[in-house]
Design an enzyme around this catalytic site. Sequence first.
Site, PDB file in Angstrom:
ATOM      1  N   ASP A   1     -21.914 -11.237  -2.633  1.00 60.64           N
ATOM      2  CA  ASP A   1     -22.411 -10.041  -1.948  1.00 60.64           C
ATOM      3  C   ASP A   1     -22.052  -8.797  -2.741  1.00 60.64           C
ATOM      4  OD1 ASP A   1     -23.616 -10.822   0.705  1.00 60.64           O
ATOM      5  OD2 ASP A   1     -21.738 -11.931   0.762  1.00 60.64           O
TER       6      ASP A   1
ATOM      7  N   ASP B   1     -28.000 -15.963   6.652  1.00 59.65           N
ATOM      8  CA  ASP B   1     -26.714 -15.414   6.209  1.00 59.65           C
ATOM      9  C   ASP B   1     -26.104 -14.586   7.342  1.00 59.65           C
ATOM     10  OD1 ASP B   1     -24.601 -14.242   4.855  1.00 59.65           O
ATOM     11  OD2 ASP B   1     -25.851 -13.037   3.505  1.00 59.65           O
TER      12      ASP B   1
HETATM   13  C1  DX5 Z   1     -22.505  -9.910   5.012  1.00 58.64           C
HETATM   14  C2  DX5 Z   1     -22.832 -10.861   3.919  1.00 58.64           C
HETATM   15  C3  DX5 Z   1     -22.522 -12.276   4.159  1.00 58.64           C
HETATM   16  C4  DX5 Z   1     -21.115 -12.582   4.591  1.00 58.64           C
HETATM   17  C5  DX5 Z   1     -21.214 -13.657   5.610  1.00 58.64           C
HETATM   18  O1  DX5 Z   1     -23.176  -8.738   4.818  1.00 58.64           O
HETATM   19  O2  DX5 Z   1     -24.199 -10.787   3.559  1.00 58.64           O
HETATM   20  O3  DX5 Z   1     -22.907 -13.071   3.039  1.00 58.64           O
HETATM   21  O4  DX5 Z   1     -20.283 -13.036   3.565  1.00 58.64           O
HETATM   22  O5  DX5 Z   1     -19.968 -13.911   6.113  1.00 58.64           O
HETATM   23  P1  DX5 Z   1     -19.746 -14.841   7.376  1.00 58.64           P
HETATM   24  O6  DX5 Z   1     -20.231 -16.210   7.009  1.00 58.64           O
HETATM   25  O7  DX5 Z   1     -18.285 -14.760   7.605  1.00 58.64           O
HETATM   26  O8  DX5 Z   1     -20.553 -14.257   8.510  1.00 58.64           O
HETATM   27 ZN    ZN Z   2     -24.742 -12.131   1.944  1.00 57.47          ZN
END
Ligand code: DX5
Ligand code: ZN
Length: 231
Positions: free
Chosen positions: A34, A179
């Site tokens: 990210d 995601d």
């Molecule tokens: C948030 C990101 C995600 C994040 C997801 O903006 O795009 O990729 O890492 O994290 P989890 O799986 O903890 O929701």
């Molecule tokens: Zn992400």
Amino acid sequence: MTVSISPSILAADFSRLAEEAALIADDADLLHVDVMDNNFVPNLTVGLPVVESLVKNVRLPLDCHLGIADPDRWAPRFAEVGAHNVTIHAEAVKAPVRTLRAIRAAGGRAGLALNPATPVEPYEDLLAEVDTLLVMTIEPGFGGQRFLDAVLPKIERARRAIDRNRAFGREVPLWLQVDGGINAETIERCAEAGADVFVAGSAVFQGEDPAAVVRDLRARAEATRSVTGRC
Ligand code: DX5
Ligand code: ZN
């Protein structure tokens, strides 16, 4: 297509990224990175130099999710340094066709992300330009947020749009990625709605055994997809 799991390093230890990635390298399909600029989203993470280093030091293909305000300028550079997939946000990009084509021209898969409030329909006619359609299941910016069930109908609509697009004979299969808030409890709902690439951050890297979590997520998604006849 089969299920892919893309663990997000946002939940990993940033001082040991290559070691954290090595923990899941035999079980995951991609490594989700990210990139955030404290402008498009209220968080600041890593940029091009870190991605370039990860390309050289991690076995998994990189799945770069650009939570940045100026993807037109930056996205092709991530493909140039070797990112396998580069996803830009529909809400930020000014010239989606030009930028998606520039990512492909630089050797990457071209991804387009939709925030929870962004509908898929306006982008259906552009799917020929897209290799990964990312339907966000949280507001982007931070890991550890709760999965938004309200997005499930959009995942189903995106799946139908992709299946219609497939009829036009694509060379590269179009992935439907989700995601945000993906874990053992929510992955089945997403697989049932038609997703095939699953990003998971805190579920993977904040558990005791990241590789075992990846295997468990994959098994759950595959079981659901075989019941729904999508395998
Ligand atoms: C948030 C990101 C995600 C994040 C997801 O903006 O795009 O990729 O890492 O994290 P989890 O799986 O903890 O929701
Ligand atoms: Zn992400």
